[in-house]
Design a protein around this motif. Structure first.
Motif, PDB file in Angstrom:
ATOM      1  N   UNK A 176       0.825  -1.211   0.000  1.00 43.79           N
ATOM      2  CA  UNK A 176       0.000   0.000   0.000  1.00 43.79           C
ATOM      3  C   UNK A 176       0.857   1.259   0.000  1.00 43.79           C
ATOM      4  N   UNK A 177       1.928   1.240   0.806  1.00 41.36           N
ATOM      5  CA  UNK A 177       2.785   2.430   0.899  1.00 41.36           C
ATOM      6  C   UNK A 177       3.579   2.638  -0.383  1.00 41.36           C
ATOM      7  N   UNK A 178       4.260   1.591  -0.836  1.00 39.60           N
ATOM      8  CA  UNK A 178       5.130   1.733  -2.005  1.00 39.60           C
ATOM      9  C   UNK A 178       4.337   2.045  -3.267  1.00 39.60           C
ATOM     10  N   UNK A 179       3.200   1.389  -3.434  1.00 38.19           N
ATOM     11  CA  UNK A 179       2.425   1.624  -4.652  1.00 38.19           C
ATOM     12  C   UNK A 179       1.710   2.967  -4.628  1.00 38.19           C
ATOM     13  N   UNK A 180       1.705   3.630  -3.470  1.00 35.33           N
ATOM     14  CA  UNK A 180       1.099   4.962  -3.377  1.00 35.33           C
ATOM     15  C   UNK A 180       2.113   6.075  -3.636  1.00 35.33           C
ATOM     16  N   UNK A 181       3.375   5.705  -3.843  1.00 31.01           N
ATOM     17  CA  UNK A 181       4.382   6.721  -4.126  1.00 31.01           C
ATOM     18  C   UNK A 181       4.102   7.382  -5.473  1.00 31.01           C
ATOM     19  N   UNK A 182       4.313   8.686  -5.592  1.00 34.72           N
ATOM     20  CA  UNK A 182       4.039   9.392  -6.855  1.00 34.72           C
ATOM     21  C   UNK A 182       5.152   9.185  -7.876  1.00 34.72           C
ATOM     22  N   UNK A 183       5.419   7.920  -8.193  1.00 32.11           N
ATOM     23  CA  UNK A 183       6.474   7.547  -9.138  1.00 32.11           C
ATOM     24  C   UNK A 183       5.815   7.046 -10.417  1.00 32.11           C
ATOM     25  N   UNK A 184       6.218   7.530 -11.588  1.00 28.13           N
ATOM     26  CA  UNK A 184       5.621   7.051 -12.841  1.00 28.13           C
ATOM     27  C   UNK A 184       5.648   5.532 -12.922  1.00 28.13           C
ATOM     28  N   UNK A 185       4.506   4.961 -13.274  1.00 25.67           N
ATOM     29  CA  UNK A 185       4.381   3.516 -13.345  1.00 25.67           C
ATOM     30  C   UNK A 185       3.690   2.921 -12.134  1.00 25.67           C
ATOM     31  N   UNK A 199       2.111  18.777 -20.862  1.00 25.83           N
ATOM     32  CA  UNK A 199       3.536  18.750 -21.193  1.00 25.83           C
ATOM     33  C   UNK A 199       4.323  17.937 -20.170  1.00 25.83           C
ATOM     34  N   UNK A 200       4.015  18.122 -18.896  1.00 28.85           N
ATOM     35  CA  UNK A 200       4.725  17.376 -17.858  1.00 28.85           C
ATOM     36  C   UNK A 200       4.405  15.890 -17.957  1.00 28.85           C
ATOM     37  N   UNK A 201       3.165  15.550 -18.247  1.00 30.47           N
ATOM     38  CA  UNK A 201       2.803  14.138 -18.403  1.00 30.47           C
ATOM     39  C   UNK A 201       3.562  13.511 -19.560  1.00 30.47           C
ATOM     40  N   UNK A 202       3.722  14.262 -20.632  1.00 30.32           N
ATOM     41  CA  UNK A 202       4.446  13.753 -21.795  1.00 30.32           C
ATOM     42  C   UNK A 202       5.919  13.519 -21.462  1.00 30.32           C
ATOM     43  N   UNK A 203       6.501  14.401 -20.655  1.00 29.47           N
ATOM     44  CA  UNK A 203       7.912  14.255 -20.283  1.00 29.47           C
ATOM     45  C   UNK A 203       8.145  13.065 -19.348  1.00 29.47           C
ATOM     46  N   UNK A 205       6.167  10.316 -19.111  1.00 29.96           N
ATOM     47  CA  UNK A 205       5.632   9.062 -19.640  1.00 29.96           C
ATOM     48  C   UNK A 205       6.704   8.006 -19.927  1.00 29.96           C
ATOM     49  N   UNK A 206       7.867   8.357 -20.517  1.00 27.07           N
ATOM     50  CA  UNK A 206       8.873   7.324 -20.811  1.00 27.07           C
ATOM     51  C   UNK A 206       9.418   6.620 -19.576  1.00 27.07           C
ATOM     52  N   UNK A 207       9.300   7.238 -18.396  1.00 29.24           N
ATOM     53  CA  UNK A 207       9.855   6.648 -17.183  1.00 29.24           C
ATOM     54  C   UNK A 207       8.915   5.643 -16.523  1.00 29.24           C
ATOM     55  N   UNK A 213      10.799  -1.007 -11.054  1.00 28.95           N
ATOM     56  CA  UNK A 213      12.144  -1.528 -10.815  1.00 28.95           C
ATOM     57  C   UNK A 213      13.016  -0.503 -10.093  1.00 28.95           C
ATOM     58  N   UNK A 214      12.817   0.782 -10.384  1.00 32.83           N
ATOM     59  CA  UNK A 214      13.605   1.831  -9.728  1.00 32.83           C
ATOM     60  C   UNK A 214      13.322   1.854  -8.228  1.00 32.83           C
ATOM     61  N   UNK A 215      12.052   1.746  -7.853  1.00 35.67           N
ATOM     62  CA  UNK A 215      11.695   1.739  -6.427  1.00 35.67           C
ATOM     63  C   UNK A 215      12.293   0.528  -5.735  1.00 35.67           C
ATOM     64  N   UNK A 216      12.178  -0.630  -6.370  1.00 32.62           N
ATOM     65  CA  UNK A 216      12.734  -1.837  -5.773  1.00 32.62           C
ATOM     66  C   UNK A 216      14.250  -1.739  -5.647  1.00 32.62           C
ATOM     67  N   UNK A 217      14.894  -1.147  -6.670  1.00 35.00           N
ATOM     68  CA  UNK A 217      16.343  -0.972  -6.606  1.00 35.00           C
ATOM     69  C   UNK A 217      16.770  -0.068  -5.467  1.00 35.00           C
ATOM     70  N   UNK A 218      16.015   1.006  -5.245  1.00 38.37           N
ATOM     71  CA  UNK A 218      16.339   1.921  -4.149  1.00 38.37           C
ATOM     72  C   UNK A 218      16.221   1.234  -2.793  1.00 38.37           C
ATOM     73  N   UNK A 219      15.307   0.275  -2.702  1.00 35.00           N
ATOM     74  CA  UNK A 219      15.116  -0.411  -1.426  1.00 35.00           C
ATOM     75  C   UNK A 219      16.281  -1.343  -1.090  1.00 35.00           C
ATOM     76  N   UNK A 220      17.142  -1.583  -2.049  1.00 39.06           N
ATOM     77  CA  UNK A 220      18.344  -2.370  -1.763  1.00 39.06           C
ATOM     78  C   UNK A 220      19.448  -1.515  -1.175  1.00 39.06           C
ATOM     79  N   UNK A 221      19.264  -0.191  -1.174  1.00 32.81           N
ATOM     80  CA  UNK A 221      20.208   0.696  -0.493  1.00 32.81           C
ATOM     81  C   UNK A 221      19.949   0.567   1.005  1.00 32.81           C
TER      82      UNK A 221
END
Length: 265
Positions: A176-185, A199-203, A205-207, A213-221
């Motif tokens: 619930x916590x991680x999936x609520x983060x305002x991270x694209x995807x 314009x911001x949504x378009x910028x 979108x590629x992320x 995977x980025x969130x999971x990678x950060x959790x390994x720090x």
């Protein structure tokens, strides 16, 4: 009854695949409750894994059902309302990766699965609610898992089953916590995305394809991981779930490590 009505009933009928997962989960939970001993770890593993898959199905169902009532009538034909995980758009992101996250790090993190035709939906609030429905389902699941703890209803509950419930609650809270983060995807970004400029949504979108995977990678720090789980443990303690129980639930889940678990054996 018309052909359309019959088709709608079929598209909303609960899948035998989902019912099979529920049955296996229930059987494993019964085994963890009644047969403490050498096979308890395997029973807890199957119970928690099955319950986690059930929660993933309910998470995606919540997205789909909310989208249906918001205007995307294509949801029914896609089979999303049957709770069948095999109907998801990305089985790898929806089931396989979340299970790997649980096994490797004890982290609950659902992935995106159902394809919603956003063009059919009008109104920013509806778009936000569709995205919020998934994490809210995990919160509800966490409330159910923690209820025996904060209701002080654990008298007579075998230690392995209590540990399993505590670990399952931890997975739901982290999801619930991680999936609520305002991270694209992630769903948290989906909640705020309708309110951002085009314009911001378009910028951003590629992320989206890398957000999970980025969130999971950060959790390994180590520092980030420690801070995150300190917050999760504090929330669980507020719900009367002891850190002792979640720790041994995780260890019992990883039965292949051969750890001696209190109250088991």
């Amino acid at each position: 009854m018309t052909v359309t009505d019959l088709r709608r009933r079929r598209d909303r009928r609960i899948s035998p695949v989902f019912l099979g997962i529920v049955a296996v989960t229930a059987a494993a939970g019964w085994a963890a409750w009644t047969e403490p001993g050498g096979s308890t770890g395997l029973a807890v593993f199957v119970f928690v894994t099955g319950a986690w898959v059930v929660s993933l199905c309910l998470h995606e169902y919540a997205h789909a059902r909310t989208a249906l009532h918001s205007g995307d009538i294509s949801i029914e034909a896609k089979g999303y309302l049957t709770l069948n995980p095999l109907k998801y758009t990305h089985a790898l992101l929806s089931i396989v990766l979340p299970l790997l996250f649980v096994i490797m790090g004890g982290i609950g993190l659902p992935g995106g699965a159902v394809f919603i035709e956003r063009g059919r939906i009008r109104g920013r609030w509806r778009h936000s609610l569709i995205s919020a429905a998934g994490p809210l389902t995990n919160l509800l699941f966490a409330v159910v898992c923690t209820a025996p703890f904060w209701l002080d209803a654990l008298d007579g509950v075998p230690a392995p089953f209590r540990y399993a419930l505590a670990f399952l609650a931890l997975l739901q809270v982290t999801a619930a916590i991680l999936n609520s983060l305002p991270v694209p995807g992630l769903d948290g970004y989906g909640v705020i995305e309708p309110w951002l400029s085009r314009e911001l949504r378009r910028q951003l979108e590629p992320f989206a394809q890398f957000g999970l995977l980025a969130v999971f990678g950060l959790l390994w720090v180590p520092e980030i991981n420690d801070a995150f789980f300190d917050a999760v443990d504090a929330l669980l303690r507020a719900l009367d779930v002891p850190e002792f129980d979640t720790y041994w639930g995780r260890e019992l889940y990883r039965f292949w490590q051969g750890e001696d678990v209190p109250g088991v054996g």
